[in-house]
Design an enzyme around this catalytic site. Structure first.
Site, PDB file in Angstrom:
ATOM      1  N   HIS A  18       2.785  -3.437  -0.706  1.00 53.72           N
ATOM      2  CA  HIS A  18       1.791  -2.949   0.251  1.00 53.72           C
ATOM      3  C   HIS A  18       2.180  -1.580   0.788  1.00 53.72           C
ATOM      4  CE1 HIS A  18      -1.446  -3.156   3.203  1.00 53.72           C
ATOM      5  NE2 HIS A  18      -0.577  -2.644   4.064  1.00 53.72           N
ATOM      6  N   GLU A  19       3.418  -1.460   1.288  1.00 55.63           N
ATOM      7  CA  GLU A  19       3.821  -0.177   1.868  1.00 55.63           C
ATOM      8  C   GLU A  19       3.935   0.906   0.797  1.00 55.63           C
ATOM      9  OE1 GLU A  19       3.488  -0.101   4.875  1.00 55.63           O
ATOM     10  OE2 GLU A  19       3.652  -2.198   5.390  1.00 55.63           O
ATOM     11  N   HIS A  75       0.649   2.434  -0.098  1.00 58.77           N
ATOM     12  CA  HIS A  75       0.132   3.473   0.799  1.00 58.77           C
ATOM     13  C   HIS A  75       0.459   4.881   0.290  1.00 58.77           C
ATOM     14  CE1 HIS A  75      -1.669   1.390   4.168  1.00 58.77           C
ATOM     15  NE2 HIS A  75      -0.658   0.560   4.239  1.00 58.77           N
ATOM     16  N   GLU A 118      -6.000   1.157   5.043  1.00 52.06           N
ATOM     17  CA  GLU A 118      -5.475  -0.210   4.989  1.00 52.06           C
ATOM     18  C   GLU A 118      -6.259  -1.075   4.007  1.00 52.06           C
ATOM     19  OE1 GLU A 118      -2.763  -0.929   6.071  1.00 52.06           O
ATOM     20  OE2 GLU A 118      -2.319   0.393   7.754  1.00 52.06           O
ATOM     21  N   TYR A 162      -8.015  -4.081   7.518  1.00 52.28           N
ATOM     22  CA  TYR A 162      -7.388  -4.597   6.313  1.00 52.28           C
ATOM     23  C   TYR A 162      -8.367  -5.441   5.490  1.00 52.28           C
ATOM     24  CZ  TYR A 162      -2.813  -3.384   8.341  1.00 52.28           C
ATOM     25  OH  TYR A 162      -1.732  -2.717   8.861  1.00 52.28           O
TER      26      TYR A 162
END
Length: 615
Positions: free
Chosen positions: A355-356, A359, A378, A440
């Site tokens: 997920h990070e 980004h 997000e 999200y």
């Protein structure tokens, strides 16, 4: 004739002026910083030279800087917001509904104390407004010109409450994120001067040259290129650590065309590296122990993650990426992630990294204004998060649609009555859970529903073209919709309006089924407030699936294919019409089941009335 010529010339001038005012531009900055850290007292001294280029058509008479650390103190705007929201706010900023910021000791408050700022050597007036610094210029910055700011400041590294600070709960000494006076973004919407209340960030693409002095026993992990690995601890086995008279080593970092420069420092860090084929060099910077043993197992998954993102969305643009144990959960920065490292499971640790790290595409390379449109950052990241985790960790029970759980989460939340529109500004949601669902969940489902409308092949083309056109820029939702409509050929403005600007919901149902000797007539009903095209399927007794597409007239063009199977296209359903009937050439004895959306992509808030099993 003369009057006609004047009219033509005037029209041409107006057209040229309009096109110049609306032509895309983006500002740029180059930072040179010298930082001297007092690790024992958690303070540092800073000097900065900033070359700022105004590529806009506007003359700038003031500039703004972010001073994010000013939020970490009692009675700050962040503290007031947490106190006013109570248990409805961000759980990471509170304990049992009580703000954690309210009890920060004086010596552990965040502070960025500006000594002076100059423009081309001349002192400037400035005003500190909480986390924003307003600077009145000595000389306006004209369009397509540059100026140089110099600045001196000192800072107190705050108790880690949110993302940045000292002594995090896993024992990391310093997490240095949003730690320097950072010039705000200026674009067509003006200066992005959102107060820091705890959510997201926005900045111009910048180059960094950062020299960090710190006690020689520290190891630093950062988003950037370390230019002198042989002179500092941790990166080369036979390093000759160079120190000054104060027993400090100087770390020399550079980075180009990123949004921010972040680093973390700890005496117990281990540095590990591996290189991904046709991808970046990856750095793991963490405290190696029994609690972090899953980091080693995560490496092949992280390798596959970068390869899948490069293939499905677009190529990662930078030479390296660092996963650094240092945050409160996880947060993305330029070329790195700050994250907790003591994973309870391999899937959980990899999920955080995916997920990070994701980004890096939807935040670092596609640099949306997160304060205004968090659902793009997000939501789009969460979409690829689910898509890739579905491949890295296939579910035990075969599920074709990787977004089923997200749809279920959204449907359940709509029943609470707390939903808020995704169009709201990130820091201005009244409920922390509502913010998360809007940004999200609904942001992710924006793409899932779009794939349902235009077809998954078209969605894949849309995402790749959007990335190719807008990487290393600051796109908006309007830019995305332009690409989506151009590739699909459909009018999709209605969909964005309903899904992002409102909390209206999708709710279709099978109202009636009538069987004849050789056919079956089905009546569907739109019980909700968002109109949608409908995919309808029939499962025959001999286990064949026959798909029908019921277009909606607002799109004007219908999807021609979808990965979930071929379909027959029926007459369109007018969005003003609540019921729709059609006849299929199958009788009751030939049908096992029939229903709306066999693929389970449609975010219908009451799916129970979408299917009928024929007995």
């Amino acid at each position: 004739m003369q009057k006609l010529l004047l009219t033509i010339v005037f029209s041409a001038i107006c057209t040229l002026s309009f096109s110049q005012q609306n032509a895309y531009y983006q500002q740029s900055a180059k930072y040179k910083m010298d930082i001297d850290i007092d690790a024992q007292n958690f303070t540092y001294q800073g000097n900065q030279t900033l070359t700022y280029t105004n590529n806009s058509p506007d003359e700038l008479k003031v500039v703004y800087f972010h001073l994010y650390w000013n939020a970490f103190k009692p009675n700050s705007m962040m503290d007031q917001r947490v106190q006013s929201q109570g248990k409805n706010g961000d759980s990471r900023l509170q304990t049992n509904g009580i703000s954690r910021l309210a009890s920060i000791p004086k010596n552990e408050e965040g502070a960025q104390n500006i000594h002076w700022i100059r423009q081309n050597g001349k002192d400037l007036k400035f005003e500190i407004q909480e986390t924003i610094m307003k600077v009145e210029l000595d000389t306006p910055i004209k369009p397509n010109s540059s100026t140089t700011f110099t600045m001196e400041w000192d800072a107190n590294i705050p108790m880690q409450i949110r993302r940045a600070g000292r002594n995090n709960r896993e024992g990391i000494d310093m997490t240095m994120t949003q730690w320097y006076p950072k010039i705000a973004e200026y674009d067509y919407d003006g200066w992005a001067t959102f107060d820091y209340i705890g959510r997201e960030f926005h900045a111009p693409f910048s180059d960094f040259q950062v020299n960090i002095k710190i006690d020689k026993d520290y190891v630093i992990g950062a988003g950037g290129i370390l230019e002198n690995p042989s002179e500092v601890k941790g990166y080369e086995p036979n390093a000759n650590i160079k120190t000054d008279s104060n027993n400090k080593a100087t770390w020399k970092w550079t980075a180009k065309n990123i949004l921010d420069f972040a680093f973390a420092a700890d005496r117990d860090y281990t540095v590990e590296t591996f290189t991904i084929l046709d991808g970046p060099k990856v750095f793991y910077v963490y405290q190696k122990s029994e609690k972090t043993k899953l980091w080693e197992e995560s490496k092949p998954y992280v390798t596959k993650f970068f390869q899948l993102m490069n293939a499905t969305y677009g190529k990662y643009a930078y030479p390296s990426y660092s996963f650094i144990q240092g945050g409160d959960g996880g947060m993305e920065y330029g070329m790195c992630t700050m994250m907790l490292g003591e994973g309870r499971s391999l899937e959980g640790l990899v999920g955080l990294m995916v997920h990070e790290g994701g980004h890096s595409w939807n935040q670092q390379m596609m640099a949306y204004n997160e304060s205004m449109r968090p659902w793009m950052d997000e939501g789009f990241t969460s979409y690829y998060d689910d898509l890739i985790m579905h491949q890295l960790f296939p579910p035990k029970e075969a599920v074709a649609n990787p977004f089923v759980n997200t749809i279920n989460s959204y449907v359940n939340f709509t029943k609470t009555g707390k939903e808020e529109p995704a169009v709201w500004l990130g820091d201005h949601h009244d409920d922390g859970r509502a913010y998360s669902v809007a940004s999200y969940v609904k942001g992710e489902l924006f793409l899932v529903q779009l794939g349902y409308i235009v077809g998954e092949q078209n969605l894949s083309l849309i995402m790749k073209e959007f990335f190719n056109q807008w990487k290393m820029k600051h796109p908006t939702d309007r830019d995305f919709m332009h690409v989506a409509q151009k590739i699909s050929g459909m009018d999709l403005k209605w969909f964005q309006h309903y899904w992002i600007n409102t909390t209206k919901t999708i709710d279709y149902a099978i109202k009636d089924v009538k069987y004849d000797k050789t056919s079956t007539t089905i009546t569907l009903e739109n019980k909700g407030s968002i109109p949608m095209p409908i995919d309808f399927s029939v499962l025959t007794k001999d286990k064949k699936v026959v798909n029908y597409q019921i277009p909606m007239n607002m799109t004007h063009i219908w999807k021609s294919k979808d990965i979930y199977g071929d379909f027959k296209t029926l007459d369109y359903w007018k969005w003003t019409q609540k019921e729709y009937s059609f006849t299929i050439p199958y009788n009751k004895s030939q049908i096992s089941a029939l229903g709306i959306d066999f693929s389970q992509r449609l975010a219908d808030v009451n799916p129970a009335d979408n299917f009928i099993e024929v007995k």
